[in-house]
Design a protein around this motif. Structure first.
Motif, PDB file in Angstrom:
ATOM      1  N   LYS A   8      29.316 -17.527 -25.946  1.00  0.00           N
ATOM      2  CA  LYS A   8      30.332 -17.544 -26.994  1.00  0.00           C
ATOM      3  C   LYS A   8      30.229 -16.250 -27.813  1.00  0.00           C
ATOM      4  O   LYS A   8      29.131 -15.749 -28.054  1.00  0.00           O
ATOM      5  N   VAL A   9      31.385 -15.719 -28.243  1.00  0.00           N
ATOM      6  CA  VAL A   9      31.422 -14.491 -29.028  1.00  0.00           C
ATOM      7  C   VAL A   9      32.091 -14.778 -30.366  1.00  0.00           C
ATOM      8  O   VAL A   9      33.176 -15.364 -30.419  1.00  0.00           O
ATOM      9  N   LEU A  10      31.439 -14.381 -31.455  1.00  0.00           N
ATOM     10  CA  LEU A  10      31.997 -14.517 -32.795  1.00  0.00           C
ATOM     11  C   LEU A  10      32.188 -13.124 -33.380  1.00  0.00           C
ATOM     12  O   LEU A  10      31.332 -12.258 -33.237  1.00  0.00           O
ATOM     13  N   THR A  11      33.317 -12.924 -34.044  1.00  0.00           N
ATOM     14  CA  THR A  11      33.608 -11.645 -34.677  1.00  0.00           C
ATOM     15  C   THR A  11      33.960 -11.908 -36.135  1.00  0.00           C
ATOM     16  O   THR A  11      34.735 -12.820 -36.431  1.00  0.00           O
ATOM     17  N   GLY A  12      33.398 -11.127 -37.035  1.00  0.00           N
ATOM     18  CA  GLY A  12      33.699 -11.301 -38.449  1.00  0.00           C
ATOM     19  C   GLY A  12      32.825 -10.430 -39.323  1.00  0.00           C
ATOM     20  O   GLY A  12      32.274  -9.422 -38.867  1.00  0.00           O
ATOM     21  N   ILE A  13      32.700 -10.833 -40.565  1.00  0.00           N
ATOM     22  CA  ILE A  13      31.928 -10.101 -41.565  1.00  0.00           C
ATOM     23  C   ILE A  13      30.685 -10.911 -41.903  1.00  0.00           C
ATOM     24  O   ILE A  13      30.759 -12.133 -42.068  1.00  0.00           O
ATOM     25  N   LYS A  14      29.543 -10.221 -42.012  1.00  0.00           N
ATOM     26  CA  LYS A  14      28.315 -10.906 -42.395  1.00  0.00           C
ATOM     27  C   LYS A  14      28.456 -11.374 -43.842  1.00  0.00           C
ATOM     28  O   LYS A  14      28.644 -10.581 -44.758  1.00  0.00           O
ATOM     29  N   VAL A  15      28.401 -12.693 -44.030  1.00  0.00           N
ATOM     30  CA  VAL A  15      28.528 -13.290 -45.355  1.00  0.00           C
ATOM     31  C   VAL A  15      27.153 -13.480 -45.985  1.00  0.00           C
ATOM     32  O   VAL A  15      26.949 -13.210 -47.161  1.00  0.00           O
ATOM     33  N   SER A  16      26.214 -13.938 -45.180  1.00  0.00           N
ATOM     34  CA  SER A  16      24.848 -14.116 -45.676  1.00  0.00           C
ATOM     35  C   SER A  16      23.895 -14.137 -44.488  1.00  0.00           C
ATOM     36  O   SER A  16      24.297 -14.306 -43.343  1.00  0.00           O
ATOM     37  N   GLU A  17      22.602 -13.974 -44.821  1.00  0.00           N
ATOM     38  CA  GLU A  17      21.579 -13.962 -43.781  1.00  0.00           C
ATOM     39  C   GLU A  17      20.272 -14.461 -44.377  1.00  0.00           C
ATOM     40  O   GLU A  17      19.923 -14.116 -45.502  1.00  0.00           O
ATOM     41  N   THR A  18      19.592 -15.310 -43.612  1.00  0.00           N
ATOM     42  CA  THR A  18      18.252 -15.762 -43.981  1.00  0.00           C
ATOM     43  C   THR A  18      17.323 -15.343 -42.847  1.00  0.00           C
ATOM     44  O   THR A  18      17.756 -14.706 -41.888  1.00  0.00           O
ATOM     45  N   LEU A  68      22.323 -16.585 -39.598  1.00  0.00           N
ATOM     46  CA  LEU A  68      23.293 -15.556 -39.938  1.00  0.00           C
ATOM     47  C   LEU A  68      24.624 -16.272 -40.140  1.00  0.00           C
ATOM     48  O   LEU A  68      25.031 -17.068 -39.300  1.00  0.00           O
ATOM     49  N   THR A  69      25.289 -16.010 -41.259  1.00  0.00           N
ATOM     50  CA  THR A  69      26.601 -16.604 -41.512  1.00  0.00           C
ATOM     51  C   THR A  69      27.647 -15.506 -41.438  1.00  0.00           C
ATOM     52  O   THR A  69      27.530 -14.477 -42.106  1.00  0.00           O
ATOM     53  N   VAL A  70      28.663 -15.748 -40.594  1.00  0.00           N
ATOM     54  CA  VAL A  70      29.734 -14.789 -40.351  1.00  0.00           C
ATOM     55  C   VAL A  70      31.055 -15.418 -40.775  1.00  0.00           C
ATOM     56  O   VAL A  70      31.341 -16.563 -40.425  1.00  0.00           O
ATOM     57  N   GLY A  71      31.870 -14.663 -41.522  1.00  0.00           N
ATOM     58  CA  GLY A  71      33.214 -15.108 -41.899  1.00  0.00           C
ATOM     59  C   GLY A  71      34.230 -14.448 -40.994  1.00  0.00           C
ATOM     60  O   GLY A  71      34.226 -13.222 -40.847  1.00  0.00           O
ATOM     61  N   ASP A  72      35.105 -15.241 -40.357  1.00  0.00           N
ATOM     62  CA  ASP A  72      36.081 -14.670 -39.424  1.00  0.00           C
ATOM     63  C   ASP A  72      37.400 -14.336 -40.127  1.00  0.00           C
ATOM     64  O   ASP A  72      37.552 -14.549 -41.333  1.00  0.00           O
ATOM     65  N   ASN A  73      38.386 -13.837 -39.371  1.00  0.00           N
ATOM     66  CA  ASN A  73      39.645 -13.407 -39.981  1.00  0.00           C
ATOM     67  C   ASN A  73      40.569 -14.568 -40.348  1.00  0.00           C
ATOM     68  O   ASN A  73      41.668 -14.350 -40.837  1.00  0.00           O
ATOM     69  N   GLN A  74      40.133 -15.792 -40.141  1.00  0.00           N
ATOM     70  CA  GLN A  74      40.869 -16.970 -40.584  1.00  0.00           C
ATOM     71  C   GLN A  74      40.236 -17.580 -41.830  1.00  0.00           C
ATOM     72  O   GLN A  74      40.649 -18.641 -42.285  1.00  0.00           O
ATOM     73  N   GLY A  75      39.193 -16.935 -42.334  1.00  0.00           N
ATOM     74  CA  GLY A  75      38.511 -17.432 -43.520  1.00  0.00           C
ATOM     75  C   GLY A  75      37.483 -18.500 -43.231  1.00  0.00           C
ATOM     76  O   GLY A  75      36.956 -19.127 -44.148  1.00  0.00           O
ATOM     77  N   LYS A 135      33.801 -19.833 -42.055  1.00  0.00           N
ATOM     78  CA  LYS A 135      32.414 -19.356 -42.043  1.00  0.00           C
ATOM     79  C   LYS A 135      31.655 -20.075 -40.937  1.00  0.00           C
ATOM     80  O   LYS A 135      31.773 -21.283 -40.779  1.00  0.00           O
ATOM     81  N   HIS A 136      30.901 -19.290 -40.168  1.00  0.00           N
ATOM     82  CA  HIS A 136      30.124 -19.828 -39.052  1.00  0.00           C
ATOM     83  C   HIS A 136      28.661 -19.481 -39.280  1.00  0.00           C
ATOM     84  O   HIS A 136      28.310 -18.307 -39.351  1.00  0.00           O
ATOM     85  N   THR A 137      27.820 -20.495 -39.382  1.00  0.00           N
ATOM     86  CA  THR A 137      26.387 -20.275 -39.535  1.00  0.00           C
ATOM     87  C   THR A 137      25.737 -20.419 -38.170  1.00  0.00           C
ATOM     88  O   THR A 137      25.917 -21.438 -37.486  1.00  0.00           O
ATOM     89  N   ILE A 138      25.003 -19.372 -37.798  1.00  0.00           N
ATOM     90  CA  ILE A 138      24.431 -19.284 -36.459  1.00  0.00           C
ATOM     91  C   ILE A 138      22.912 -19.203 -36.575  1.00  0.00           C
ATOM     92  O   ILE A 138      22.395 -18.438 -37.398  1.00  0.00           O
ATOM     93  N   ALA A 139      22.216 -19.952 -35.752  1.00  0.00           N
ATOM     94  CA  ALA A 139      20.759 -19.823 -35.685  1.00  0.00           C
ATOM     95  C   ALA A 139      20.442 -18.481 -35.020  1.00  0.00           C
ATOM     96  O   ALA A 139      20.989 -18.166 -33.958  1.00  0.00           O
ATOM     97  N   LYS A 140      19.590 -17.695 -35.611  1.00  0.00           N
ATOM     98  CA  LYS A 140      19.255 -16.378 -35.050  1.00  0.00           C
ATOM     99  C   LYS A 140      18.654 -16.488 -33.654  1.00  0.00           C
ATOM    100  O   LYS A 140      18.842 -15.592 -32.831  1.00  0.00           O
ATOM    101  N   ALA A 141      17.996 -17.595 -33.377  1.00  0.00           N
ATOM    102  CA  ALA A 141      17.409 -17.791 -32.054  1.00  0.00           C
ATOM    103  C   ALA A 141      18.490 -17.894 -30.977  1.00  0.00           C
ATOM    104  O   ALA A 141      18.220 -17.675 -29.801  1.00  0.00           O
ATOM    105  N   GLU A 142      19.729 -18.206 -31.357  1.00  0.00           N
ATOM    106  CA  GLU A 142      20.838 -18.341 -30.413  1.00  0.00           C
ATOM    107  C   GLU A 142      21.571 -17.027 -30.168  1.00  0.00           C
ATOM    108  O   GLU A 142      22.470 -16.947 -29.335  1.00  0.00           O
ATOM    109  N   ILE A 143      21.226 -15.966 -30.928  1.00  0.00           N
ATOM    110  CA  ILE A 143      21.935 -14.690 -30.811  1.00  0.00           C
ATOM    111  C   ILE A 143      21.354 -13.852 -29.676  1.00  0.00           C
ATOM    112  O   ILE A 143      20.169 -13.557 -29.651  1.00  0.00           O
ATOM    113  N   GLU A 144      22.222 -13.490 -28.751  1.00  0.00           N
ATOM    114  CA  GLU A 144      21.860 -12.617 -27.629  1.00  0.00           C
ATOM    115  C   GLU A 144      22.002 -11.147 -28.028  1.00  0.00           C
ATOM    116  O   GLU A 144      21.161 -10.312 -27.723  1.00  0.00           O
TER     117      GLU A 144
END
Length: 179
Positions: free
Chosen positions: A136-146, A150-157, A159-168
């Motif tokens: 899966k590919v997500l595109t947006g702006i980094k809203v926050s990070e722990t 990683l939380t990304v806001g897309d162009n529809q407003g 917010k997607h919170t992603i576990a860093k362990a899931e990021i390739e």
């Protein structure tokens, strides 16, 4: 050229010119008394399309209407502005805060940022592409990070919170997220 002396106004007098590669000279003749003479020079690349350039010129030659602008900004059926941007207490915090933007930027910069969002992207609001391990590919702006998410806001407003362990893979893009 002005027909009569007038106080300095940002973006008041404009002219088209073509710069060539290398050294270019611009000569400014000021005929007012030296203690009252002011001028400001700014160069801008013309918009990428004739339609955008016509809209820029129309916006610069007409008076603005803050109430009408606020209505358009907040009407999510006609625009998506408030899904990502915030004015005062209204809107989201994905894109840059717009409260008082008219005091911080020239009218031309604001108009061009709306018509051509990728022309100049505010630092800290670059688009990121996040490829997840499941493809899966997500595109947006980094809203926050722990440390773990990683939380990304897309162009529809959204917010997607992603576990860093899931990021390739994660990379920035020069294209703005703004539609």
């Amino acid at each position: 050229q002005r027909e009569k002396a007038a106080p300095f106004q940002l973006d008041s007098d404009r002219f088209d010119g073509t710069l060539i590669a290398g050294l270019n000279r611009l000569v400014v003749q000021v005929t007012a008394p030296p203690e009252s003479a002011e001028f400001h020079v700014r160069f801008r690349r013309k918009s990428s399309t004739a339609e955008h350039e016509a809209l820029v010129q129309a916006a610069l030659t007409r008076a603005g209407n803050a109430d009408r602008g606020r209505t358009v900004f907040l009407d999510t059926t006609k625009s998506q502005c408030s899904k990502c941007h915030r004015i005062g207490e209204q809107g989201e915090r994905i894109g840059p805060e717009l409260t008082g933007i008219g005091d911080r930027f020239s009218r031309i910069h604001i108009v061009e940022s709306i018509l051509e969002p990728s022309r100049t992207v505010t630092p800290g609001y670059q688009t990121i592409v996040v490829v997840l391990r499941d493809g899966k590919v997500l595109t947006g702006i980094k809203v926050s990070e722990t440390e773990t998410t990683l939380t990304v806001g897309d162009n529809q407003g959204q917010k997607h919170t992603i576990a860093k362990a899931e990021i390739e893979e994660q990379r920035t893009q020069s294209q703005s997220t703004m539609p």
